[in-house]
Design a protein around this motif. Structure first.
Motif, PDB file in Angstrom:
ATOM      1  N   TYR A  75      52.522  14.422 -35.850  1.00 28.76           N
ATOM      2  CA  TYR A  75      52.413  13.659 -37.093  1.00 28.76           C
ATOM      3  C   TYR A  75      53.781  13.594 -37.774  1.00 28.76           C
ATOM      4  N   GLU A 102      52.758   8.317 -39.066  1.00 28.59           N
ATOM      5  CA  GLU A 102      52.705   8.051 -37.629  1.00 28.59           C
ATOM      6  C   GLU A 102      52.035   9.233 -36.939  1.00 28.59           C
ATOM      7  N   ARG A 103      51.155   8.938 -35.985  1.00 25.92           N
ATOM      8  CA  ARG A 103      50.524   9.971 -35.158  1.00 25.92           C
ATOM      9  C   ARG A 103      50.803   9.662 -33.701  1.00 25.92           C
ATOM     10  N   GLY A 105      53.388   8.582 -32.298  1.00 28.31           N
ATOM     11  CA  GLY A 105      54.111   7.333 -32.155  1.00 28.31           C
ATOM     12  C   GLY A 105      53.380   6.098 -32.615  1.00 28.31           C
ATOM     13  N   GLU A 106      52.186   6.252 -33.168  1.00 37.77           N
ATOM     14  CA  GLU A 106      51.369   5.120 -33.604  1.00 37.77           C
ATOM     15  C   GLU A 106      51.148   5.197 -35.111  1.00 37.77           C
ATOM     16  N   LEU A 107      51.432   4.112 -35.835  1.00 36.56           N
ATOM     17  CA  LEU A 107      51.217   4.094 -37.275  1.00 36.56           C
ATOM     18  C   LEU A 107      49.724   4.122 -37.582  1.00 36.56           C
ATOM     19  N   ARG A 125      44.837   2.391 -39.949  1.00 38.17           N
ATOM     20  CA  ARG A 125      44.660   1.733 -38.657  1.00 38.17           C
ATOM     21  C   ARG A 125      43.174   1.488 -38.383  1.00 38.17           C
ATOM     22  N   ALA A 209      57.643   1.169 -42.090  1.00 34.72           N
ATOM     23  CA  ALA A 209      56.446   1.806 -41.527  1.00 34.72           C
ATOM     24  C   ALA A 209      55.165   1.363 -42.222  1.00 34.72           C
TER      25      ALA A 209
END
Length: 268
Positions: A75, A102-103, A105-107, A125, A209
């Motif tokens: 994270y 981001e987790r 690499g994914e927002l 998301r 971001a």
């Protein structure tokens, strides 16, 4: 997911702090040769980082003024404690607090708070984008000629920045191009349909971001300016729009990258 609710609370607290500094018209100083920084930037970042560490002690933080730290947790928060510092320093009321999470690499969550207008933009998301708890969507504009866009220019060496060519061509191809001085708010405005497109060179992860997630969750499109996939830590330029206009803008940008101009820049 508790992350968004906590981010909203932190952004609102930091926004109130900024509003207090804004009323007092605090002095600014130079960060390097060109970029401005104020006491408010530092105080806001200290507050945000302390709150994030308290709520999420294992999370990493990447903050504009350097107050963050790395973490192996997967994270990572991207924090701009005062996006629009130059506006703020000149008492121009266009600035905000922005946090993106981001987790792996994914927002997954993002918040942009404008304390002047008391507008809280939020996104998770897969759960849509919201403004003050009201669902928002990108615009329905279908032609570039009918669109309103926005962009920005860097503080450093702006007289040498190639974006002037993109600015001119987009201004001639659309209803106009605005320059607000706040990338996060530009992205939030694309998400809620006030703007149809936004692009900029030289952005940092904390600039993009939360806004990139907002645009996607509001039904828009985000890529780099060549049309390739956009990552907040791997791309320094960005194109975000309502999705319908994306290919039209990329065609225009492709022409400019190849030195082809639909409308010549006037000569003095």
């Amino acid at each position: 997911m508790p992350y968004l609710e906590t981010a909203v609370e932190i952004a609102r607290e930091a926004g109130a702090l900024l509003a207090n500094y804004f009323e007092r018209r605090v002095a600014f100083e130079l960060k390097g040769d060109f970029d401005l920084v104020t006491e408010a930037d530092r105080a806001s970042e200290q507050l945000i980082v302390e709150r994030l560490r308290s709520h999420f002690p294992t999370h990493g933080i990447m903050a504009e003024e350097g107050g963050g730290h790395e973490s192996p947790s997967g994270y990572r928060w991207f924090v701009d404690p005062l996006d629009g510092t130059t506006n703020f320093a000149h008492s121009f009321p266009m600035f905000n607090v922005t946090l993106g999470l981001e987790r792996e690499g994914e927002l997954v969550a993002g918040v942009i708070f404008d304390p002047v207008r008391q507008e809280m933009f939020t996104a998770e998301r897969g759960a849509g984008a919201w403004l003050n708890n009201r669902r928002i969507r990108v615009s329905a504009v279908r032609r570039l000629a009918d669109s309103l866009a926005s962009t920005g220019f860097p503080s450093r060496k702006r007289h040498q920045n190639v974006n002037i060519h993109f600015y001119h061509q987009m201004a001639m191809a659309s209803h106009g191009v605005r320059r607000t001085g706040s990338a996060a708010l530009d992205l939030a405005y694309v998400a809620c349909g006030r703007l149809d497109a936004f692009w900029e060179f030289g952005l940092k992860p904390w600039d993009m971001a939360a806004g990139a997630l907002l645009v996607r969750e509001a039904g828009g499109a985000v890529s780099d300016m060549l049309g390739d996939p956009h990552g907040v830590t791997s791309s320094e330029n960005l194109l975000a729009d309502n999705g319908v206009l994306h290919e039209q803008v990329l065609v225009l940008f492709g022409e400019i990258f190849h030195g082809q101009f639909r409308v010549p820049i006037p000569q003095i």
